[in-house]
Design an enzyme around this catalytic site. Sequence first.
Site, PDB file in Angstrom:
ATOM      1  N   SER A  88      43.804  49.418  30.655  1.00  0.00           N
ATOM      2  CA  SER A  88      43.283  48.007  30.431  1.00  0.00           C
ATOM      3  C   SER A  88      44.309  47.268  31.397  1.00  0.00           C
ATOM      4  CB  SER A  88      43.936  47.502  29.037  1.00  0.00           C
ATOM      5  OG  SER A  88      43.315  46.405  28.739  1.00  0.00           O
ATOM      6  N   ASP A 143      39.642  52.054  31.102  1.00  0.00           N
ATOM      7  CA  ASP A 143      39.250  50.649  30.953  1.00  0.00           C
ATOM      8  C   ASP A 143      39.755  49.461  31.802  1.00  0.00           C
ATOM      9  OD1 ASP A 143      37.499  51.602  29.064  1.00  0.00           O
ATOM     10  OD2 ASP A 143      38.479  50.844  27.320  1.00  0.00           O
ATOM     11  N   HIS A 167      38.081  50.846  22.911  1.00  0.00           N
ATOM     12  CA  HIS A 167      39.138  50.472  23.917  1.00  0.00           C
ATOM     13  C   HIS A 167      40.325  51.056  23.672  1.00  0.00           C
ATOM     14  CE1 HIS A 167      40.880  48.070  27.129  1.00  0.00           C
ATOM     15  NE2 HIS A 167      41.630  47.598  26.354  1.00  0.00           N
TER      16      HIS A 167
END
EC number: 3.1.1.47
Length: 495
Positions: free
Chosen positions: A322, A349, A410
Amino acid sequence: MVFGLRPLTPRRIIIFTSASVLFWILVFSLTPITSPLPPYTGPHEVGILDVETEVQKRVIHDAILKETGENAFELSTLAVTLYYPSSLPSAPPSLRPWARPWLPQPISLIGRGYARLAGISFAPLQSLFTFGLWLLGSGTVIPGVVDAPILAGGGKVPLDESGGRRKASDGAKREHQELKRDDDKVGTLPCVVFTHGMAGMSQSYSHYLGSIASHGYVVAAVEHRDGSGPGTIVHYPDGKEKKVWHMKLGDLESKPPITDLDLKKAQLAFREAEISETIKFFARLNAGEAPVVNLKLDSPRKALPGFKGRLDMDAITVAGHSYGATGAMNALKAAGTKDMPINGGIALDPGKGSGPLNKNIHVPVLVMQSGEWTEKQVDFYDQGKHFDVVRKIIESVKEGWFMTLTGTAHPSCTDAPLIVPWIMKMVTGTTLDPRIALREYIDTSVRFLEYLQSGDKKGVLASDVTSQAGPLGDADKRNKANGQYGAKWEVHVVP
């Protein structure tokens, strides 16, 4: 006849409350609220150690904290959690220290940090966050042995296709691979620097990182002090401490006023400095010329001298999830320089709101997205849809992979779906078993790390493109490749 709600008498309230309590007791007894973390996937025992060391003090951005007047982005120490392969199985169980608690101590620091992150300043409500963390995570430990000795002598064990030890018949191939490395590097351990996501912590990915370590890699998970985590403590050499909380724009002052994009740039610059310091830390451990002083309170340090001469400083990969994936990709622009001798990158991600992604990449890179991250598209900094921006970046890399693990969300690469599986399933709507998801992430990451050493493409890395346009193309053209453990991957870009 008109039917209305019956009045809530004290008797009915007591009955309703009692029934609700009994219901949740039944639910929790039939479905345990937490599950232990599973064993690691590789052949080695894993050592784990929290280390904090002093670095050259510097200020990354001139913003100050309104609450204290202190520099918001002052880097003075580096904190990492080390995961590494160990020779401990030869030691008797009585000599093995306890595994590290999954939650950092004190739990109240993290509970208060998450409460502040949620905008809650009322102390009693902050205590509820601490209680919730204690309820969900206090009994969880990271499978690994604190301060265990690093793997002795012969270096990483070559693996076969199933993840086990290679047979003698693979000796010729192993010899060929070892000849591709310098003679003084044979038997040393490749390294990985990992950077966590927004509101994450260094131990939030312990199964993913510990499993990579169990396959013969030394992994340093950075505990970022950039104001993106819930809370952390900086320990100074003179014994003083400073708490670093999650930062928002309203917490900062600067001239001119700092914007949201400025904040992200400052945090990414801070992370890049911490990545560089982690590589320097690896070099200090490998040189063994001076003892590394561990500032982390109550953290042992007997294993550190054993790292001397055991690390392959020409095989350092940076990885992240992320916000950390954005930071990892950002660090790749300096790959090959003195401060960033990086040979590749892994991005899980890449962030959608953590700033534009670096396009200047000249080393191999693997991007793995969850199904949720791929399906939910956003306009990305006026550059187009996020998926398309990532795809075009990886297509421009000479050795780049971009793929999606379907049925995941996620948080699927974190420990959360393993610790509270049924809660995470309800929240995220995932369809892939969390243990299978992590096995796939781990296997593909290890295959990529092996590719950096040998040049051999295995597992999903050997697949052709199955779905170039992904969610932006025709549904009937979204084919999938089989993963090592039965999951399905959409492969968007290959070298």
